[in-house]
Design a protein around this motif. Structure first.
Motif, PDB file in Angstrom:
ATOM      1  N   LYS A  75     -82.435 103.568  -0.227  1.00 51.98           N
ATOM      2  CA  LYS A  75     -81.796 104.683   0.470  1.00 51.98           C
ATOM      3  C   LYS A  75     -80.524 105.071  -0.267  1.00 51.98           C
ATOM      4  O   LYS A  75     -79.700 104.226  -0.586  1.00 51.98           O
ATOM      5  CB  LYS A  75     -81.451 104.297   1.904  1.00 51.98           C
ATOM      6  N   PRO A  76     -80.376 106.366  -0.563  1.00 54.01           N
ATOM      7  CA  PRO A  76     -79.168 106.789  -1.271  1.00 54.01           C
ATOM      8  C   PRO A  76     -77.954 106.679  -0.350  1.00 54.01           C
ATOM      9  O   PRO A  76     -78.035 106.899   0.852  1.00 54.01           O
ATOM     10  CB  PRO A  76     -79.454 108.246  -1.625  1.00 54.01           C
ATOM     11  N   ALA A  77     -76.847 106.318  -0.967  1.00 57.63           N
ATOM     12  CA  ALA A  77     -75.615 106.225  -0.202  1.00 57.63           C
ATOM     13  C   ALA A  77     -75.109 107.643   0.023  1.00 57.63           C
ATOM     14  O   ALA A  77     -74.479 108.241  -0.843  1.00 57.63           O
ATOM     15  CB  ALA A  77     -74.593 105.388  -0.952  1.00 57.63           C
ATOM     16  N   SER A  78     -75.422 108.187   1.158  1.00 60.47           N
ATOM     17  CA  SER A  78     -75.039 109.567   1.439  1.00 60.47           C
ATOM     18  C   SER A  78     -73.614 109.594   1.976  1.00 60.47           C
ATOM     19  O   SER A  78     -73.151 108.658   2.612  1.00 60.47           O
ATOM     20  CB  SER A  78     -75.997 110.186   2.453  1.00 60.47           C
ATOM     21  N   SER A  79     -72.951 110.696   1.661  1.00 63.02           N
ATOM     22  CA  SER A  79     -71.598 110.850   2.178  1.00 63.02           C
ATOM     23  C   SER A  79     -71.695 111.132   3.676  1.00 63.02           C
ATOM     24  O   SER A  79     -72.684 111.679   4.163  1.00 63.02           O
ATOM     25  CB  SER A  79     -70.888 111.994   1.453  1.00 63.02           C
ATOM     26  N   PRO A  80     -70.677 110.760   4.402  1.00 67.63           N
ATOM     27  CA  PRO A  80     -70.743 110.998   5.846  1.00 67.63           C
ATOM     28  C   PRO A  80     -70.850 112.482   6.142  1.00 67.63           C
ATOM     29  O   PRO A  80     -70.222 113.312   5.486  1.00 67.63           O
ATOM     30  CB  PRO A  80     -69.437 110.421   6.376  1.00 67.63           C
ATOM     31  N   THR A  81     -71.671 112.819   7.098  1.00 67.72           N
ATOM     32  CA  THR A  81     -71.876 114.224   7.442  1.00 67.72           C
ATOM     33  C   THR A  81     -70.616 114.757   8.114  1.00 67.72           C
ATOM     34  O   THR A  81     -69.998 114.062   8.936  1.00 67.72           O
ATOM     35  CB  THR A  81     -73.065 114.380   8.403  1.00 67.72           C
TER      36      THR A  81
END
Length: 106
Positions: A75-81
């Protein structure tokens, strides 16, 4: 009508009175050694123990666990929405400093 809850004290009194009634009716209390009541013919009663069946082989699921771990790590480390800004209430004043009304601002 709500039935009142019985307390431990009430339960103890009731049990004591039942024992007294039993003894007064020529009842006899037998004394047994500790653990003796669980024995059948001098042995433990094993009919209720669930180890009578032979051991079953388990289905190995190592490949399933490995696939789950791989998906978890990919899972890509997504930036917080960004959170939506909630509208705020703002008061509008007249020329003399008296409040006129409330308005919502984004």
């Amino acid at each position: 009508m709500i039935k009142p809850k019985t307390t431990k004290k009430d339960t103890r009194k009731e049990l004591e009175s039942l024992v007294d009634q039993f003894i007064k009716a020529k009842g006899e209390i037998q004394q047994v050694n500790m653990g003796e009541s669980g024995l059948v013919d001098g042995k433990y009663n094993t009919s209720h123990i669930g180890f009578n069946e032979p051991k079953q082989d388990r289905t190995p699921l190592n490949h399933v666990v490995a696939a789950l771990q791989q998906r978890k790590n990919q899972k890509p480390a997504s930036s917080p929405t960004p959170t939506k800004k909630r509208p705020k209430k703002k008061i509008i004043y007249d020329d003399f400093g008296d409040p006129l009304r409330w308005v919502w601002e984004e």
